[in-house]
Design a protein around this motif. Structure first.
Motif, short mmCIF file in Angstrom:
data_model
loop_
_atom_site.label_atom_id
_atom_site.label_comp_id
_atom_site.label_asym_id
_atom_site.label_seq_id
_atom_site.Cartn_x
_atom_site.Cartn_y
_atom_site.Cartn_z
N VAL A 1 0.85 -1.19 0.00
CA VAL A 1 0.00 0.00 0.00
C VAL A 1 0.89 1.24 0.00
CG1 VAL A 1 -1.85 -1.23 1.18
CG2 VAL A 1 -0.18 0.07 2.52
N GLY A 2 0.26 2.39 -0.23
CA GLY A 2 1.02 3.62 -0.31
C GLY A 2 1.20 4.30 1.03
N HIS A 3 2.04 5.32 1.04
CA HIS A 3 2.28 6.13 2.23
C HIS A 3 1.71 7.53 1.99
CE1 HIS A 3 4.91 3.08 3.99
NE2 HIS A 3 5.44 2.94 2.78
N PRO A 4 1.29 8.22 3.06
CA PRO A 4 0.74 9.56 2.88
C PRO A 4 1.67 10.50 2.10
CG PRO A 4 0.24 8.78 5.07
CD PRO A 4 1.15 7.75 4.45
N LEU A 5 2.97 10.34 2.28
CA LEU A 5 3.90 11.22 1.57
C LEU A 5 3.88 10.96 0.07
CD1 LEU A 5 5.80 13.53 2.21
CD2 LEU A 5 7.67 11.88 2.39
N ASP A 6 3.53 9.74 -0.35
CA ASP A 6 3.38 9.47 -1.78
C ASP A 6 2.30 10.38 -2.37
OD1 ASP A 6 5.26 7.36 -1.74
OD2 ASP A 6 3.71 5.93 -1.11
N VAL A 7 1.22 10.54 -1.62
CA VAL A 7 0.13 11.40 -2.06
C VAL A 7 0.57 12.86 -2.03
CG1 VAL A 7 -2.26 12.07 -1.68
CG2 VAL A 7 -1.51 9.73 -1.12
N ALA A 8 1.25 13.25 -0.97
CA ALA A 8 1.69 14.63 -0.83
C ALA A 8 2.58 15.06 -1.99
CB ALA A 8 2.43 14.82 0.50
N HIS A 9 3.47 14.19 -2.41
CA HIS A 9 4.35 14.52 -3.54
C HIS A 9 3.56 14.73 -4.82
CE1 HIS A 9 8.04 12.53 -1.42
NE2 HIS A 9 7.90 13.80 -1.09
N ALA A 10 2.57 13.87 -5.06
CA ALA A 10 1.76 13.98 -6.27
C ALA A 10 0.93 15.27 -6.25
CB ALA A 10 0.84 12.77 -6.40
N VAL A 11 0.37 15.59 -5.09
CA VAL A 11 -0.43 16.81 -4.96
C VAL A 11 0.45 18.04 -5.19
CG1 VAL A 11 -1.71 18.25 -3.33
CG2 VAL A 11 -2.19 15.79 -3.48
#
Length: 246
Positions: free
Chosen positions: A204-214
């Motif tokens: 599964v992903g990590h919150p920072l993966d999302v943060a970088h994309a955003v």
């Protein structure tokens, strides 16, 4: 983007929203619009206590952001996780749950667009969606329906406001290691193996993966991207069950 810019992130008192806010604080001031107390001690992350679906609270967040620097980005991350079935709930109950989630994004988009237009300024909006907008899991009908509508809102707003330099994109998340996910893991010992199988990257992903994309979608590096839905899901939405895998 320079450090003079500011951002609003809804639902940033925990989970993915918190990671997005913390990451964006490295390039500007961030306003967290959330009804629960803020957990961040970061001096560049500020809290507005309120419901992201309340236009007055959203306007207050925009105004506070502007005091810290020109508001250039808005992230609609807040979500409500309440399920209801067509078999057991009334149509009115289901419609109300869909509206609750969709309204969070509508109010955020409306507030951001109005703010950008009133300041004659380009800007970027990122809506947080889910793989469920395209491939729902059983038992999540209101949430999946609302996220599908959020993706439609993303495309329509991008088309309407592109001429003013306002970009609107979305990230569609797979499973992410938030507190809610960790609670699910505790209740389901087999979760790790199942989730690894659902995500082609094997985890599964990590919150920072999302943060970088955003952050990418808010930045000048994505200046020619609008109306897009970017999967941040480890390939989960691309995976089809293989009948020969057994």
């Amino acid at each position: 983007m320079s450090s003079a810019h500011s951002f609003v992130v809804t639902g940033a008192s925990g989970g993915v929203g918190s990671a997005i806010a913390e990451h964006l604080s490295s390039i500007g001031h961030v306003i967290n619009l959330d009804p629960t107390p803020a957990r961040s001690a970061n001096p560049r992350v500020h809290h507005v206590e309120g419901d992201a679906g309340d236009p007055a609270a959203a306007a207050a967040a925009a105004q506070l952001a502007e005091k810290h620097g020109p508001l250039s980005g808005w992230v609609n991350n807040a979500a409500i996780f309440r399920d209801a079935s067509l078999a057991t709930a009334t149509a009115e109950q289901i419609s109300a749950l869909i509206a609750l989630n969709l309204n969070l994004a509508v109010v955020g988009c409306h507030t951001a667009v109005q703010h950008f237009l009133s300041h004659s300024r380009p800007g970027s909006i990122v809506n947080v969606s889910s793989h469920q907008a395209q491939r729902p899991v059983r038992g999540a009908l209101p949430y999946a329906t609302a996220k599908a509508a959020v993706e439609g809102l993303t495309r329509a707003a991008a088309v309407d406001h592109g001429p003013q330099g306002i970009r609107v994109n979305a990230v569609a998340l797979g499973s992410i290691t938030t507190a809610r996910y960790e609670e699910y893991r505790r209740e389901h010992p087999e979760a790790d193996q199942q989730m690894a199988a659902l995500h082609p990257l094997g985890h599964v992903g990590h919150p920072l993966d999302v943060a970088h994309a955003v952050a990418f979608l808010l930045s000048a590096e994505s200046a020619f991207i609008t109306g897009a839905v970017l999967p941040v899901d480890g390939g989960r939405a691309a995976l089809g069950p293989d009948p020969e895998s057994a």
